[in-house]
Design an enzyme around this catalytic site. Structure first.
Site, PDB file in Angstrom:
ATOM      1  N   ALA A   8       0.764  -1.115   0.108  1.00 22.69           N
ATOM      2  CA  ALA A   8       0.149   0.113   0.121  1.00 22.69           C
ATOM      3  C   ALA A   8       0.838   1.331   0.101  1.00 22.69           C
ATOM      4  O   ALA A   8       1.572   1.622   1.021  1.00 22.69           O
ATOM      5  CB  ALA A   8      -1.033   0.061   1.252  1.00 22.69           C
ATOM      6  N   TRP A  43       9.402   1.723   4.030  1.00 17.88           N
ATOM      7  CA  TRP A  43      10.021   3.215   4.039  1.00 17.88           C
ATOM      8  C   TRP A  43       9.676   4.108   4.912  1.00 17.88           C
ATOM      9  O   TRP A  43       9.191   5.121   4.709  1.00 17.88           O
ATOM     10  CB  TRP A  43       9.509   3.593   2.574  1.00 17.88           C
ATOM     11  CG  TRP A  43       9.596   2.613   1.464  1.00 17.88           C
ATOM     12  CD1 TRP A  43       8.129   2.414   0.578  1.00 17.88           C
ATOM     13  CD2 TRP A  43      10.389   1.836   0.789  1.00 17.88           C
ATOM     14  NE1 TRP A  43       8.691   1.456  -0.378  1.00 17.88           N
ATOM     15  CE2 TRP A  43       9.910   1.160  -0.410  1.00 17.88           C
ATOM     16  CE3 TRP A  43      11.839   1.689   0.752  1.00 17.88           C
ATOM     17  CZ2 TRP A  43      10.613   0.620  -1.227  1.00 17.88           C
ATOM     18  CZ3 TRP A  43      12.667   0.948   0.092  1.00 17.88           C
ATOM     19  CH2 TRP A  43      12.014   0.321  -1.008  1.00 17.88           C
ATOM     20  N   ARG A  84      35.428  28.858 -14.148  1.00 18.12           N
ATOM     21  CA  ARG A  84      35.888  27.893 -15.015  1.00 18.12           C
ATOM     22  C   ARG A  84      36.103  28.354 -16.309  1.00 18.12           C
ATOM     23  O   ARG A  84      35.117  29.005 -17.035  1.00 18.12           O
ATOM     24  CB  ARG A  84      35.113  26.621 -15.180  1.00 18.12           C
ATOM     25  CG  ARG A  84      35.161  25.800 -15.925  1.00 18.12           C
ATOM     26  CD  ARG A  84      36.252  24.965 -15.569  1.00 18.12           C
ATOM     27  NE  ARG A  84      36.645  23.668 -16.584  1.00 18.12           N
ATOM     28  CZ  ARG A  84      37.567  22.949 -16.391  1.00 18.12           C
ATOM     29  NH1 ARG A  84      38.675  23.164 -15.292  1.00 18.12           N
ATOM     30  NH2 ARG A  84      37.817  21.907 -17.382  1.00 18.12           N
ATOM     31  N   GLU A  90       5.578  11.570  -0.061  1.00 12.44           N
ATOM     32  CA  GLU A  90       4.444  12.801   0.138  1.00 12.44           C
ATOM     33  C   GLU A  90       3.648  12.803  -0.868  1.00 12.44           C
ATOM     34  O   GLU A  90       3.259  13.731  -1.368  1.00 12.44           O
ATOM     35  CB  GLU A  90       5.145  13.773   0.791  1.00 12.44           C
ATOM     36  CG  GLU A  90       4.281  14.560   1.725  1.00 12.44           C
ATOM     37  CD  GLU A  90       3.373  13.847   2.751  1.00 12.44           C
ATOM     38  OE1 GLU A  90       3.572  12.785   3.105  1.00 12.44           O
ATOM     39  OE2 GLU A  90       2.309  14.490   2.881  1.00 12.44           O
TER      40      GLU A  90
HETATM   41  C1  LIG Z   1      13.218   7.454   1.149  1.00 12.17           C
HETATM   42  C2  LIG Z   1      11.732   7.331   1.532  1.00 12.17           C
HETATM   43  C3  LIG Z   1      11.195   7.648   2.612  1.00 12.17           C
HETATM   44  C4  LIG Z   1       9.937   7.409   3.107  1.00 12.17           C
HETATM   45  N1  LIG Z   1       9.346   7.999   4.012  1.00 12.17           N
HETATM   46  C5  LIG Z   1       8.271   7.792   4.439  1.00 12.17           C
HETATM   47  C6  LIG Z   1       7.600   7.770   5.750  1.00 12.17           C
HETATM   48  O1  LIG Z   1       8.155   8.348   6.469  1.00 12.17           O
HETATM   49  N2  LIG Z   1       6.418   7.437   5.940  1.00 12.17           N
HETATM   50  C7  LIG Z   1       5.737   6.695   4.929  1.00 12.17           C
HETATM   51  O2  LIG Z   1       4.404   6.448   5.333  1.00 12.17           O
HETATM   52  N3  LIG Z   1       6.048   6.686   3.604  1.00 12.17           N
HETATM   53  C8  LIG Z   1       7.343   6.726   3.309  1.00 12.17           C
HETATM   54  N4  LIG Z   1       7.780   6.407   2.265  1.00 12.17           N
HETATM   55  C9  LIG Z   1       6.995   5.903   1.085  1.00 12.17           C
HETATM   56  C10 LIG Z   1       6.443   6.958   0.070  1.00 12.17           C
HETATM   57  O3  LIG Z   1       5.502   7.739   0.502  1.00 12.17           O
HETATM   58  C11 LIG Z   1       5.922   5.901  -0.773  1.00 12.17           C
HETATM   59  O4  LIG Z   1       7.107   5.386  -1.600  1.00 12.17           O
HETATM   60  C12 LIG Z   1       5.279   6.584  -1.962  1.00 12.17           C
HETATM   61  O5  LIG Z   1       4.140   7.202  -1.683  1.00 12.17           O
HETATM   62  C13 LIG Z   1       5.061   5.849  -3.362  1.00 12.17           C
HETATM   63  O6  LIG Z   1       4.603   4.749  -3.113  1.00 12.17           O
HETATM   64  P1  LIG Z   1       5.073   3.159  -3.382  1.00 12.17           P
HETATM   65  O7  LIG Z   1       6.384   3.356  -3.173  1.00 12.17           O
HETATM   66  O8  LIG Z   1       4.381   2.109  -2.894  1.00 12.17           O
HETATM   67  O9  LIG Z   1       4.935   3.350  -5.064  1.00 12.17           O
HETATM   68  P2  LIG Z   1       3.693   2.860  -6.050  1.00 12.17           P
HETATM   69  O10 LIG Z   1       2.393   3.784  -5.227  1.00 12.17           O
HETATM   70  O11 LIG Z   1       3.613   1.384  -6.193  1.00 12.17           O
HETATM   71  O12 LIG Z   1       4.083   3.707  -7.272  1.00 12.17           O
HETATM   72  C14 LIG Z   1       4.907   3.178  -8.087  1.00 12.17           C
HETATM   73  C15 LIG Z   1       4.887   4.252  -9.480  1.00 12.17           C
HETATM   74  O13 LIG Z   1       3.535   3.965 -10.224  1.00 12.17           O
HETATM   75  C16 LIG Z   1       2.857   5.108  -9.945  1.00 12.17           C
HETATM   76  N5  LIG Z   1       1.513   5.150  -9.837  1.00 12.17           N
HETATM   77  C17 LIG Z   1       1.014   4.579  -8.557  1.00 12.17           C
HETATM   78  N6  LIG Z   1      -0.319   4.584  -8.556  1.00 12.17           N
HETATM   79  C18 LIG Z   1      -0.764   5.117  -9.729  1.00 12.17           C
HETATM   80  C19 LIG Z   1      -2.006   5.248 -10.601  1.00 12.17           C
HETATM   81  N7  LIG Z   1      -3.211   5.136  -9.958  1.00 12.17           N
HETATM   82  N8  LIG Z   1      -1.822   5.859 -11.801  1.00 12.17           N
HETATM   83  C20 LIG Z   1      -0.838   5.853 -12.399  1.00 12.17           C
HETATM   84  N9  LIG Z   1       0.360   5.885 -11.890  1.00 12.17           N
HETATM   85  C21 LIG Z   1       0.536   5.151 -10.635  1.00 12.17           C
HETATM   86  C22 LIG Z   1       3.608   6.151  -9.201  1.00 12.17           C
HETATM   87  O14 LIG Z   1       3.720   7.399  -9.434  1.00 12.17           O
HETATM   88  C23 LIG Z   1       5.043   5.597  -9.035  1.00 12.17           C
HETATM   89  O15 LIG Z   1       5.636   6.284 -10.190  1.00 12.17           O
HETATM   90  C24 LIG Z   1       9.053   6.801   1.937  1.00 12.17           C
HETATM   91  C25 LIG Z   1       9.739   6.218   0.696  1.00 12.17           C
HETATM   92  C26 LIG Z   1      10.886   6.606   0.476  1.00 12.17           C
HETATM   93  C27 LIG Z   1      11.729   5.913  -0.764  1.00 12.17           C
END
Ligand SMILES: Cc1cc2nc3c(=O)[nH]c(=O)nc-3n(C[C@H](O)[C@H](O)[C@H](O)COP(=O)(O)OP(=O)(O)OC[C@H]3O[C@@H](n4cnc5c(N)ncnc54)[C@H](O)[C@@H]3O)c2cc1C
Length: 557
Positions: free
Chosen positions: A131, A162, A270, A367
């Site tokens: 999720a 994450w 430079r 975010e």
């Molecule tokens: C370094 C780091 C720190 C983080 N810190 C936190 C934290 O403190 N707390 C927390 O809760 N989370 C945290 N996160 C999580 C972060 O918020 C999520 O990684 C982010 O919301 C994306 O979710 P996902 O990684 O599951 O990617 P996914 O949701 O699986 O998305 C993968 C790709 O598909 C695209 N996509 C997804 N859904 C759709 C759609 N419906 N239509 C079209 N394209 C779509 C996305 O844009 C992305 O390019 C962190 C992540 C990282 C890498």
């Protein structure tokens, strides 16, 4: 809200602290070791140290009661220092957000006072392995524990992924499914059954601790349910998106400027082909000026949104999404260009822009990803388009026309053309039912963000000319320079809307020649193209301003 003097003092303390504790060599070393400097983070949150967290804590809980504008300024400065450390501090803000918006008065007092007085580090546990963007599909559960027919606590089971500060926080806000739906709980470190993994080995922000969490029947008392009512979690998360996305927008802005501000002095020293790179138009107009323009356009959107949030206009989720989208994409592109601006040196660790590029990359992901921002922006403005029978952006365009009547040099005429064209693109999309195609919907989000941002920058330039900018607003560029920046960005948005609008709205439906010609006429293509006149001289002027040549040129003349 805090006054300008206090904000200035806080920014100065932050800069002084970074100068002493976080010189480049130390940042590079920590980055190489992939290490979160927890002692520094603690010092920054300690009441005896910098106590930076006080800025966003309300006065009644021992904080300074900073507003959105103050928090944007601090976030930009933190990102200029190091985005990993900024993320660590941001996690406490984000982690305590569910409390700020949804907690009972007793909970607020208990937790916010502890963050203020003890410098408690928080983590925000929303994302799960399955999720991410779609938080609604979370699997972590909170099972009621009842005694004598009364709920006395919950047992939380699941996995979080994450999580910033995941391995180092003192307290965690955890989103879990109760029988009534997603709900925030506060879990303290060391709770039985609560563990975290080793920190993730990341591409960037290597100075922040990011770890997965595991909860195995972790018991919390009922008073750890934020707000005391089940099922409010997603609503509470939504309530602060405008605000929190603004903070990540400021991160993109700060990191982008940090990279550009390293490239600018480098290019004055430079020498290539007998002269500094800063004197070569092919260099400045590709690698420096366009990025300065886009960063400042994003700043206009951030400052306007922050002011409106502080004025009590609500959570402004869509405006926050526009600011985040524009600033983080601009920051990312600026850092990429800064590597190029340094040539081979940029590709090595020593010159730091390579690190900034890796760091800023996260801002288009966490975010809410850029694609989710495009969707949020497009869906919301699509509703406005439908509700107003296609008039929404024509009305916004008229406001820009009025602005142009009083301020003819801030690009508001072109911003108006953009908004009229956008209205036509959206109307074409409606008639041809193009938003059935998700790609078109998201591309509209991009066009909307550009058109709205261009209008924001024109307004910012006009306010500067009238000396009515927020007293805390960034003052790097004067009114004349802001007007030139606004004209350049409005032209860029014009071409984007013309080209992309035609591409998706015009061709996806496969109209015949006469329909296409009629559509081109509604877009006012010749006017959008004519608006490019003067672009080069405006870019020359901005290059002169950036390199401190504008005043010299004016004096010589
Ligand atoms: C370094 C780091 C720190 C983080 N810190 C936190 C934290 O403190 N707390 C927390 O809760 N989370 C945290 N996160 C999580 C972060 O918020 C999520 O990684 C982010 O919301 C994306 O979710 P996902 O990684 O599951 O990617 P996914 O949701 O699986 O998305 C993968 C790709 O598909 C695209 N996509 C997804 N859904 C759709 C759609 N419906 N239509 C079209 N394209 C779509 C996305 O844009 C992305 O390019 C962190 C992540 C990282 C890498």
């Amino acid at each position: 809200m805090i006054n300008k003097k206090t904000l200035k003092l806080s920014l100065k303390s932050l800069k002084d602290f970074a100068k002493k504790e976080l010189p480049d060599e130390k940042l590079l070393e920590l980055d190489k070791k992939d290490e979160c400097p927890l002692d520094i983070v603690r010092q920054m949150c300690s009441p005896d140290g910098l106590a930076i967290q006080l800025l966003f804590i309300p006065v009644e809980y021992g904080g300074m009661g900073g507003g959105a504008f103050d928090v944007y300024c601090i976030c930009e400065e933190m990102a200029r220092i190091d985005l990993g450390i900024a993320t660590s501090l941001f996690a406490t803000f984000l982690g305590s957000d569910p409390i700020t918006v949804g907690a009972t008065p007793e909970q607020k007092k208990f937790w916010m006072s502890r963050i203020a007085k003890e410098g408690l580090l928080f983590a925000y546990g929303a994302t799960e392995p399955e999720a991410g963007s779609d938080l609604g599909s979370l699997k972590t559960t909170a099972e009621r524990v009842e005694q004598d027919g009364r709920i006395v606590g919950y047992k939380i089971t699941g996995n979080k992924q994450w999580i910033s500060n995941g391995g180092v926080a003192d307290a965690y806000s955890i989103l879990a499914n109760t029988p009534a739906g997603p709900t925030w709980f506060i879990v303290e470190k060391g709770a039985k059954g609560f563990t975290h993994d080793q920190p993730e080995e990341k591409h960037g922000i290597r100075l922040s601790n990011t770890a997965a969490l595991a909860l195995d029947n972790v018991y919390v008392d009922a008073d750890r349910l934020v707000g005391g009512v089940e099922g409010q979690g997603l609503i509470q998360a939504q309530l602060v998106f405008g605000y929190t996305r603004l903070m990540v927008a400021a991160f993109g802005l700060g990191a982008g400027w940090a990279a550009v501000d390293r490239a600018i002095p480098y290019s004055t020293k430079r020498i290539q082909a007998g002269a500094p790179l800063s004197e070569k138009q092919g260099y400045t107009h590709k690698l420096i000026v366009p990025h300065v323009v886009r960063l400042e356009a994003a700043r206009a959107s951030i400052e306007e949104t922050a002011e409106r949030i502080d004025a009590g206009e609500g959570s402004l989720n869509t405006e926050g999404a526009i600011a985040k989208y524009m600033a983080t994409e601009a920051g990312n592109a600026a850092a990429e260009a800064a590597i190029q601006a340094f040539g081979g040196y940029g590709y090595t660790h020593e010159y730091v822009v390579e690190k900034i590029k890796r760091d800023v990359r996260i801002t288009t992901i966490y975010e809410g990803t850029s694609e989710i921002m495009e969707m949020t922006i497009s869906r919301d403005r699509w509703q406005l388009h439908l509700k107003t029978r296609g008039q929404h952006y024509h009305d916004r365009a008229k406001e820009c026309e009025m602005l142009h009547a009083s301020h003819s040099d801030v690009g508001a005429d072109v911003a108006a053309l953009n908004l009229h064209a956008l209205a036509e693109v959206m109307e074409k999309a409606r008639v041809a039912r193009l938003t059935r195609h998700q790609h078109v919907l998201l591309r509209l989000g991009e066009l909307i963000a550009h058109a709205e941002c261009a209008a924001s920058l024109s307004r910012r330039a006009a306010l500067a000319a009238d000396r009515k900018l927020n007293e805390k607003a960034n003052a790097r560029f004067d009114a004349t320079a802001l007007a030139a920046l606004a004209r350049i960005f409005a032209r860029e948005a014009a071409l984007k809307i013309a080209e992309e609008g035609l591409r998706w709205a015009g061709t996806a439906a496969g109209p015949n020649d006469s329909e296409l010609a009629a559509f081109e006429a509604t877009l006012q293509l010749p006017a959008l193209h004519r608006a490019q006149a003067g672009l080069l001289s405006d870019m020359d002027y901005i290059a002169d301003v950036i390199y401190g040549r504008a005043k010299r040129a004016a004096v010589a003349a």
